[in-house]
Design an enzyme around this catalytic site. Sequence first.
Site, mmCIF file in Angstrom:
data_model
loop_
_atom_site.group_PDB
_atom_site.id
_atom_site.type_symbol
_atom_site.label_atom_id
_atom_site.label_comp_id
_atom_site.label_asym_id
_atom_site.label_seq_id
_atom_site.Cartn_x
_atom_site.Cartn_y
_atom_site.Cartn_z
ATOM 1 N N HIS A 116 11.039 -34.377 -21.007
ATOM 2 C CA HIS A 116 10.720 -35.075 -19.748
ATOM 3 C C HIS A 116 9.297 -34.751 -19.289
ATOM 4 O O HIS A 116 8.975 -34.952 -18.121
ATOM 5 C CB HIS A 116 11.737 -34.703 -18.674
ATOM 6 C CG HIS A 116 13.139 -35.110 -19.049
ATOM 7 N ND1 HIS A 116 13.535 -36.422 -19.084
ATOM 8 C CD2 HIS A 116 14.192 -34.381 -19.455
ATOM 9 C CE1 HIS A 116 14.796 -36.486 -19.485
ATOM 10 N NE2 HIS A 116 15.220 -35.248 -19.721
ATOM 11 N N GLU A 165 2.456 -11.793 -16.164
ATOM 12 C CA GLU A 165 2.011 -10.778 -15.208
ATOM 13 C C GLU A 165 1.298 -9.597 -15.857
ATOM 14 O O GLU A 165 0.442 -8.992 -15.214
ATOM 15 C CB GLU A 165 3.112 -10.338 -14.239
ATOM 16 C CG GLU A 165 4.303 -9.657 -14.814
ATOM 17 C CD GLU A 165 5.334 -9.302 -13.720
ATOM 18 O OE1 GLU A 165 6.481 -9.088 -14.085
ATOM 19 O OE2 GLU A 165 4.987 -9.224 -12.520
ATOM 20 N N CYS A 195 0.851 -1.192 0.000
ATOM 21 C CA CYS A 195 0.000 0.000 0.000
ATOM 22 C C CYS A 195 0.891 1.247 0.000
ATOM 23 O O CYS A 195 2.049 1.194 0.382
ATOM 24 C CB CYS A 195 -0.881 0.022 1.234
ATOM 25 S SG CYS A 195 -1.813 -1.493 1.457
ATOM 26 N N GLU A 207 12.267 -15.445 -17.166
ATOM 27 C CA GLU A 207 11.924 -14.025 -17.047
ATOM 28 C C GLU A 207 10.950 -13.610 -18.162
ATOM 29 O O GLU A 207 9.995 -12.863 -17.908
ATOM 30 C CB GLU A 207 13.221 -13.198 -17.081
ATOM 31 C CG GLU A 207 13.050 -11.700 -17.044
ATOM 32 C CD GLU A 207 12.292 -11.173 -15.825
ATOM 33 O OE1 GLU A 207 12.025 -11.932 -14.879
ATOM 34 O OE2 GLU A 207 11.924 -9.986 -15.859
ATOM 35 N N ASN A 243 -0.034 0.169 6.151
ATOM 36 C CA ASN A 243 0.551 -0.738 5.174
ATOM 37 C C ASN A 243 1.145 -1.889 5.972
ATOM 38 O O ASN A 243 1.872 -1.658 6.932
ATOM 39 C CB ASN A 243 1.641 -0.010 4.374
ATOM 40 C CG ASN A 243 2.378 -0.946 3.430
ATOM 41 O OD1 ASN A 243 1.866 -2.008 3.076
ATOM 42 N ND2 ASN A 243 3.573 -0.546 3.026
ATOM 43 N N GLY A 244 0.822 -3.124 5.594
ATOM 44 C CA GLY A 244 1.371 -4.274 6.325
ATOM 45 C C GLY A 244 0.251 -5.221 6.706
ATOM 46 O O GLY A 244 -0.864 -5.133 6.182
ATOM 47 N N LYS A 299 7.224 -12.113 -17.434
ATOM 48 C CA LYS A 299 6.763 -10.816 -17.967
ATOM 49 C C LYS A 299 5.426 -10.993 -18.666
ATOM 50 O O LYS A 299 4.511 -10.211 -18.470
ATOM 51 C CB LYS A 299 7.763 -10.227 -18.976
ATOM 52 C CG LYS A 299 9.025 -9.603 -18.437
ATOM 53 C CD LYS A 299 8.842 -8.371 -17.599
ATOM 54 C CE LYS A 299 8.582 -8.694 -16.169
ATOM 55 N NZ LYS A 299 9.642 -8.916 -15.270
ATOM 56 N N TRP A 311 -3.541 -2.100 -1.512
ATOM 57 C CA TRP A 311 -3.408 -3.400 -2.162
ATOM 58 C C TRP A 311 -3.989 -4.390 -1.149
ATOM 59 O O TRP A 311 -3.405 -4.604 -0.091
ATOM 60 C CB TRP A 311 -1.938 -3.706 -2.444
ATOM 61 C CG TRP A 311 -1.718 -4.997 -3.181
ATOM 62 C CD1 TRP A 311 -1.720 -5.188 -4.530
ATOM 63 C CD2 TRP A 311 -1.448 -6.284 -2.609
ATOM 64 N NE1 TRP A 311 -1.479 -6.500 -4.822
ATOM 65 C CE2 TRP A 311 -1.313 -7.196 -3.667
ATOM 66 C CE3 TRP A 311 -1.326 -6.759 -1.294
ATOM 67 C CZ2 TRP A 311 -1.042 -8.552 -3.454
ATOM 68 C CZ3 TRP A 311 -1.066 -8.106 -1.091
ATOM 69 C CH2 TRP A 311 -0.921 -8.989 -2.169
ATOM 70 N N LYS A 368 3.924 -3.155 -6.851
ATOM 71 C CA LYS A 368 5.334 -3.045 -7.184
ATOM 72 C C LYS A 368 6.240 -3.541 -6.070
ATOM 73 O O LYS A 368 7.268 -4.150 -6.302
ATOM 74 C CB LYS A 368 5.641 -1.575 -7.502
ATOM 75 C CG LYS A 368 7.060 -1.316 -7.934
ATOM 76 C CD LYS A 368 7.313 -1.909 -9.294
ATOM 77 C CE LYS A 368 8.739 -1.769 -9.746
ATOM 78 N NZ LYS A 368 9.031 -2.717 -10.832
ATOM 79 N N ARG A 390 2.249 1.176 -5.943
ATOM 80 C CA ARG A 390 2.356 0.289 -4.781
ATOM 81 C C ARG A 390 1.064 -0.476 -4.517
ATOM 82 O O ARG A 390 1.075 -1.517 -3.859
ATOM 83 C CB ARG A 390 2.711 1.096 -3.525
ATOM 84 C CG ARG A 390 4.054 1.763 -3.586
ATOM 85 C CD ARG A 390 4.307 2.506 -2.304
ATOM 86 N NE ARG A 390 4.649 1.590 -1.236
ATOM 87 C CZ ARG A 390 5.892 1.287 -0.893
ATOM 88 N NH1 ARG A 390 6.897 1.832 -1.533
ATOM 89 N NH2 ARG A 390 6.126 0.446 0.084
HETATM 90 O O1 M6R Z 1 11.651 -5.379 -5.383
HETATM 91 P P1 M6R Z 1 12.097 -6.804 -5.589
HETATM 92 O O2 M6R Z 1 13.090 -6.952 -6.665
HETATM 93 O O3 M6R Z 1 12.541 -7.444 -4.315
HETATM 94 O O4 M6R Z 1 10.777 -7.545 -6.040
HETATM 95 C C1 M6R Z 1 10.753 -8.925 -6.242
HETATM 96 C C2 M6R Z 1 9.523 -9.332 -7.007
HETATM 97 O O5 M6R Z 1 8.369 -9.014 -6.285
HETATM 98 C C3 M6R Z 1 9.446 -8.663 -8.387
HETATM 99 O O6 M6R Z 1 10.584 -8.917 -9.139
HETATM 100 C C4 M6R Z 1 8.214 -9.147 -9.159
HETATM 101 O O7 M6R Z 1 8.352 -10.492 -9.481
HETATM 102 C C5 M6R Z 1 7.996 -8.289 -10.391
HETATM 103 N N1 M6R Z 1 6.597 -7.959 -10.524
HETATM 104 C C6 M6R Z 1 8.424 -8.940 -11.646
HETATM 105 O O8 M6R Z 1 8.174 -8.177 -12.779
#
Ligand code: M6R
Length: 614
Positions: free
Chosen positions: A510, A494, A2, A487, A101-102, A491, A75, A609, A27
């Site tokens: 496999h 998400e 948040c 990766e 937040n938390g 991408k 969030w 984020k 956030r």
């Molecule tokens: O801020 P961080 O690099 O620690 O975040 C880790 C993951 O939450 C972050 O990389 C997440 O997987 C992203 N949304 C990927 O695009």
Amino acid sequence: MCGIVGYIGKRDAYPILIKGLKRLEYRGYDSAGVALISNNQELNVYKTKGRVSDLENFVIQKDISGNIGIAHTRWATHGEPCSLNAHPHFSSSEKLALIHNGIIENYAVLKEKLQSKGYLFKSSTDTEVLVQLIEYIKISNNLDLLTAVQLALGEVIGAYAIAVLEKDHPNEIIAARKSSPLVVGIGQDEFFLASDATPIVEYTDKVVYLEDEEIALIRRDMDLKVVNLNNVEMTPEIKSVKLNLGQLEKGGYPHFMLKEITEQPDCIHDCMRGRINVEGSNVVLSAVIDHKERLLNAKRFIIVACGTSWHAGLIGKHLIESFCRIPVEVEYASEFRYRDPVIDSSDVVIAISQSGETADTLAAIELAKSRGAFIYGICNAIGSSIPRATHTGSYIHVGPEIGVASTKAFTGQVTVLTMLALTLAREKHSISEEEFLRIVKELNKVPEKMKEVLKLNDKIAELSKIFTYAHNFIYLGRGYSYPVALEGALKLKEISYIHAEGYPAAEMKHGPIALVDAEMPVVVIATQNGLYEKVLSNIQEIKARKGKVIALVTQGDTFISKIADYCIELPETIECLDPLIATVPLQLFAYHIAVCKGMDVDQPRNLAKSVTVE
Ligand code: M6R
């Protein structure tokens, strides 16, 4: 997760709070709200489901006067996104308003206790429990707000960054943190409060990062006062932050993600600046100079990270093991922290995080520290919690990353890991001088080669139209390219919500090959390095099952272009630097598919984020 913003001073609080919320919207963005003590001393709370722009529409015709206020983007953790569950939350008397937040882990027990005393709850959140608890303690013991907050937080198990307003005390905000970031900005006769420095930097560069279990008493008429839960006064350390405001804007791009993908050549240049000399004959990381013996004598490196940063860690393992001949393990921070791992003072833990706030990575660091390990952080957000919790480290210096999908941070992390591996290897004499110089020379060329890849943007946008409505994707790579496949798949899923899996190419037979038919697009990283011939065979296997192959190949490749359905030609580089080049087209591919599908690229559903809860 948040976003928290607060203001107290002489200006109108509302515009500052809204602007701050927009800066922090990455956030959390399922609901937003604001609490203001108005010019006629009313405590007004306005909140709504949706984005900050929805909140702006909601408050039209409402009293938004006042020069003290707190605001929040949410969030959801406890309770669905809706206006009742949005923050700020009122206490029963409506004299206190709180944002959080938390996660309050023992909220159910506390709620039962309060219900037995007659308290009623309007929302399903843990946050409302906290504000009611503060009020209950305050009223039943006849205490001031600060003392009530201290006692209430003493009963709380969990993570919090909070800010509280009290109707009867329109001159103060009380803020506190534990395991969730909170920054106080100090201006001229005014204070700002935020989850990170981005909403603050346009007003002041003087900030105080609160530490765990610290409470800030922010009053109009006095200096910032910081105490701990036992009311011991702490000396706040005022730091200076410098952020370029342009980096916080889209700068003409339709999305932050596209801007951040496009910035990568400059970012990688900035990441290497001052670390690789002009002649390309030396790589210097100050952390390595300062802690050379500790790092070189490590029996083992353990890399802890989450998500995209974990993928960068997998590449780090290849680099460090190949060049330094030191064993490396790569762990999901979330698993590591609960696994009672075998770790001691002979280990060096590398914690990788863009935000520097990821709760699981922070917890993994604390665990490793408690066992005597030495901790090296690789982070982007300057002054965030992880760099402050580590013994040493290197910033990646790629500038603020706002798009939820991590792009430039990944290539920045891989660049720092490359420089780290090279520096250690040279110190350890585990790499020949010739090989060292060859890699550094190529590393210096990466920004230019990334620019060449970015010229493929239109071609990749066209390609993405063909696959916009695919339901599944497989991404394959081997060696250094396997983490790139992971990766690329992350991408895509998400931001486009298409199911995608990354595999080491040889694992196909496999099991996953059972999925391949004419409907299955398979993205293969097949550059002319390392296991090229073997990847070629893997492509043949997919084509034999009629899969649609999209291959990333080296410019001039004549073999794969004959068998793959679509090819993206990339500039040639050396194997260990392939990830820096091959990741960029996969970022663009995911981006364009998401745009074609009409998705909210920068703020995809269910994500935030900075993952500050576990
Ligand atoms: O801020 P961080 O690099 O620690 O975040 C880790 C993951 O939450 C972050 O990389 C997440 O997987 C992203 N949304 C990927 O695009």
